[in-house]
Design a protein around this motif. Structure first.
Motif, mmCIF file in Angstrom:
data_model
loop_
_atom_site.group_PDB
_atom_site.id
_atom_site.type_symbol
_atom_site.label_atom_id
_atom_site.label_comp_id
_atom_site.label_asym_id
_atom_site.label_seq_id
_atom_site.Cartn_x
_atom_site.Cartn_y
_atom_site.Cartn_z
ATOM 1 N N CYS A 72 -8.126 -9.124 -6.164
ATOM 2 C CA CYS A 72 -7.988 -7.808 -5.993
ATOM 3 C C CYS A 72 -8.990 -6.889 -6.588
ATOM 4 O O CYS A 72 -9.299 -7.104 -7.722
ATOM 5 C CB CYS A 72 -6.552 -7.264 -6.445
ATOM 6 S SG CYS A 72 -5.881 -5.659 -5.824
ATOM 7 N N ASP A 129 -4.776 -1.925 -0.443
ATOM 8 C CA ASP A 129 -4.713 -2.193 -1.935
ATOM 9 C C ASP A 129 -5.919 -2.721 -2.483
ATOM 10 O O ASP A 129 -6.083 -3.218 -3.523
ATOM 11 C CB ASP A 129 -3.793 -3.155 -2.355
ATOM 12 C CG ASP A 129 -2.354 -2.791 -1.752
ATOM 13 O OD1 ASP A 129 -2.180 -1.682 -2.117
ATOM 14 O OD2 ASP A 129 -1.586 -3.700 -1.184
ATOM 15 N N MET A 166 -5.087 -1.632 -7.553
ATOM 16 C CA MET A 166 -3.776 -1.352 -7.331
ATOM 17 C C MET A 166 -2.870 -2.412 -7.712
ATOM 18 O O MET A 166 -1.663 -2.070 -7.804
ATOM 19 C CB MET A 166 -3.691 -1.052 -5.615
ATOM 20 C CG MET A 166 -4.379 0.025 -5.234
ATOM 21 S SD MET A 166 -3.651 1.681 -5.933
ATOM 22 C CE MET A 166 -5.193 2.126 -7.145
ATOM 23 N N LYS A 167 -3.187 -3.466 -7.750
ATOM 24 C CA LYS A 167 -2.313 -4.737 -7.807
ATOM 25 C C LYS A 167 -2.997 -5.634 -8.901
ATOM 26 O O LYS A 167 -4.114 -5.915 -8.839
ATOM 27 C CB LYS A 167 -2.066 -5.692 -6.641
ATOM 28 C CG LYS A 167 -1.159 -4.996 -5.518
ATOM 29 C CD LYS A 167 -1.293 -6.091 -4.293
ATOM 30 C CE LYS A 167 -0.379 -5.813 -3.249
ATOM 31 N NZ LYS A 167 -0.564 -6.684 -1.987
ATOM 32 N N VAL A 202 0.790 -1.275 -0.086
ATOM 33 C CA VAL A 202 -0.117 0.091 -0.155
ATOM 34 C C VAL A 202 0.815 1.139 -0.072
ATOM 35 O O VAL A 202 0.413 2.198 -0.480
ATOM 36 C CB VAL A 202 -1.073 -0.022 1.320
ATOM 37 C CG1 VAL A 202 -0.496 -0.321 2.571
ATOM 38 C CG2 VAL A 202 -1.850 1.005 1.170
#
Lengths: 461, 461
Positions: free
Chosen positions: A345, A377, B183-184, A154
């Motif tokens: 994610c 994240d 984010m990932k 993060v």
């Protein structure tokens, strides 16, 4: 299947000390952390890029599948020798070749254990951030192969953000070097990052140059409990929206808290149904610059209804707070003997509703689910828990995984935040990428590996 | 050469409002900031991904070269239509499609001006760091095409680090989406970053999703002069080795200071032969957390023999200090009417000796050189200054560039830190990458662009 002629030819190429065929060797390199398993025909442990080159040329000529492997800590069957062939075990190439403290770079071999590398550079005040849960055992080459993340992504990003250049051997035996050891480079295509995350399907990485940064000198950790795990997620969202940048923001859902409570007996968890672990770090020894962030984080905790908090700047007390989060890997087995562990994610703002949906999926299948997440994240570790000896339950667990992935993609998420696709997620790749995207990936694979010998049927299809 | 039939077919595909052939239109899109120039046969300004698809299919079928272009601020001839054909001008696709302040992401079209985007997100307290000198004019698509860096890369990295996903149209007309807005993601190969920095040779980027971060709320700037530019470089090196992370660390060598002195008349430069601009930023409004860094930077300045310093936390005074650095683009012409401007990147510890070698190269060729650098990255802007009307001088300048690149690669450096290879650096690519590496890049190019229509003879060879 390799015949005895193949094996003696392989021995003559790299030496008999680098070739293993005893049953116990084959078993040792037959599985990874996904529990998928298949015996290789032979095991080889190259000692140099030239050894790798010889092995790959040999294998390409005879069309023998080659399965590259670090420490076997992968979660998706990425290194399992599904079709037998050669287990290419990189653990003998495990040296730190150079730590350049003036330029904040290091050059290492792929078999090096990540934790050993992190600890070595730390002694020079330097930090290599990637930090998957398996850091103590994982090889750095394996973490490059899956673009590993971890607890601090993060703030610090993922492996890809630290790899400057790579040496790699292609299946046809070319030793290539991509990237530069400089902080910036836009010379030619970014082949370095094409190889990062390609899960050993394009080339064998034989040397890695990474960027280092100054090591944090102090940390401040807050552990907070909630009576509702949605409040914990809401807190995480508020922290990010307020522009704070924690170096860890770990979430545990109600069932995760339940498991940790049974496993650890920690009184902090007694009335909790959700936990958040928030950590800030600083380059300053006294961490005085964190004061404002800490006080803003505490305001959020208070306004979002945290039940109880513990906080510390002391490294030893910190370990104790982290233990509640880190015990989860064994603790989840308190509620069932088998798990299917996925690492979706999603956009962070979707977390509350996605966690709800995951619970619904599990409930509909009559199984339990444990969710914990790198909440900063939006990276959720979803653990469907079941009894593997009960075929009906196992079937429900697998169907739950499929529903999870379908829901994830609908919510603009991705199948994998940090584990990779490997073998276990491959059937679901087409949920996220259409035929056009997968076609060009397959063509790139074919460019590197015309005979299709390198980790076939992994990562892309 | 397009004939009138081609042109009317193109008009029927995208409409006559999107096709231009007047001489003034052709001239307007014939050059970039490198001064290389060639007229396209036709100019088209697509309004959608589907327009781009139609144009590329049309061009692939008829084997007409297509030159994608943002604002034409590139430094290496990357968008110059060398073989005529179609100038594909992306400036009509210039909308911000979405700013997601909950997830800190934004979705934009490639023709959007970078500065406009940065200012828009700033109003929401958000920061998109990439900041090339051309930010006020450059299109964000162009900055993605060259993986642009800028002044703050030492702390914030480069464009690549902020691109999450891309929509792109391949030369054969497939509209593809790579990456995820999370984010990932490690799903499939990292095609996103293969396209970033590929200089419009693989596909036309039609939509970009980027990551945003919280905008700094305060800055502290120190301008320091030195009687010897080596002392300035030594200071920069010490600052980085002490583990400080400035958001800018700009170096000006003796000749750069000389040019700025003549151009600006600034008294601060009167006794200076080297300048360093050091800046720190903070998420805190009062910047109190910077105190320790500032005092450590000042200790380094004192110990490295800084002559004079100015410092400020005031935004207006900051602009004045920056003016000394930012005036360099026009100021270099104080000493000669023409320049060859390169952007090598080397390991930071090599800077002192490399700057010496660059000066020697220039002296041997009887020309001047102005060096300024993003010293935290080892990214040097080398400006060989000469009189373009003097063919002998021009020849010397070009030979100096070749020697520069040879020396750069010997010092473990790279041909380009942030401009890309484009056309002007292409003859030198083989200094940095061998045939094996270039071959696989060429093959990737061919996968995307079998007819070789898209920005041919740029970036790779």
């Amino acid at each position: 299947m390799l015949d005895s002629g193949d094996i003696s030819d392989l021995i003559s190429l790299v030496g008999k000390d680098r070739v293993f065929s005893a049953p116990e060797d084959l078993v040792a390199y037959s599985y990874d952390a996904s529990r998928a398993q298949n015996l290789p025909d032979i095991v080889t442990t190259p000692g140099s890029s030239e050894d790798v080159q010889k092995i790959l040329r040999f294998a390409s000529e005879r069309r023998i599948p080659v399965y590259p492997r670090g420490s076997g800590t992968g979660m998706t069957g990425g290194s399992v020798p599904e079709q037998g062939g050669i287990a290419l075990v990189m653990t003998s190439m495990n040296r730190i070749l150079d730590i350049d403290s003036r330029n904040l770079t290091a050059r290492v071999q792929p078999g090096l254990i990540l934790h050993e590398f992190k600890e070595t550079v730390k002694k020079q005040g330097l930090f290599y951030p990637p930090d998957p849960a398996s850091a103590k055992f994982a090889s750095i080459g394996g973490t490059v192969a899956v673009n590993a993340g971890g607890l601090n992504s993060v703030k610090y990003g993922v492996t890809r953000d630290y790899v400057l250049s790579l040496e790699a051997v292609t299946p046809i035996g070319d030793i290539l070097r991509f990237g530069a050891s400089t902080m910036k480079s836009v010379t030619g295509y970014d082949m370095t990052r094409l190889l990062v995350g390609s899960e050993g399907t394009l080339a064998i990485i034989t040397e890695i140059t990474v960027k280092l940064i100054p090591h944090p000198r102090s940390r401040f950790t807050i552990l907070a409990s909630f009576t509702d795990d949605q409040d914990a997620l809401n807190t995480a969202q508020q922290i990010m929206e307020k522009g704070l940048i924690p170096c860890a923001l770990e979430f545990m859902d109600e069932t995760a808290v339940h498991c940790a409570r049974i496993y650890s007996g920690h009184p902090f968890l007694n009335h909790a149904a959700g936990v958040l672990l928030i950590e800030f770090d600083s380059l300053q020894e006294n961490g005085m610059d964190l004061r404002q962030d800490i006080s803003r984080a505490k305001e959020v905790l208070a306004s979002c209804g945290a039940l109880e908090t513990r906080e510390t700047a002391d490294p030893k007390e910190r370990e104790e707070l982290w233990e509640i989060r880190k015990c989860l890997s064994p603790a989840v087995y308190e509620i069932a003997p088998s798990k299917l562990n996925e690492d979706i994610c999603i956009p962070r703002s979707e977390m509350i509703s996605v966690i709800q949906e995951i619970k619904t999926i599990a409930r509909n299948h009559g199984i339990n689910v444990v969710n914990f997440a790198h909440a900063g994240d939006g990276n959720i570790h979803v653990n469907f828990m079941y009894d593997g000896k009960n075929p009906e339950q196992a079937d429900h667990a697998h169907r739950a995984v499929e529903e999870l992935f379908r829901m994830t993609v609908k919510r603009r998420g991705t199948l994998s935040g940090e584990h990779g696709i490997g073998r276990t997620k491959l059937p679901f790749l087409s949920l996220e990428y259409g035929e056009g995207e997968r076609k060009i990936m397959r063509e790139i694979k074919k460019l590197f590996d015309p005979e299709g010998i390198l980790n076939p049927n992994k990562s892309i299809m």
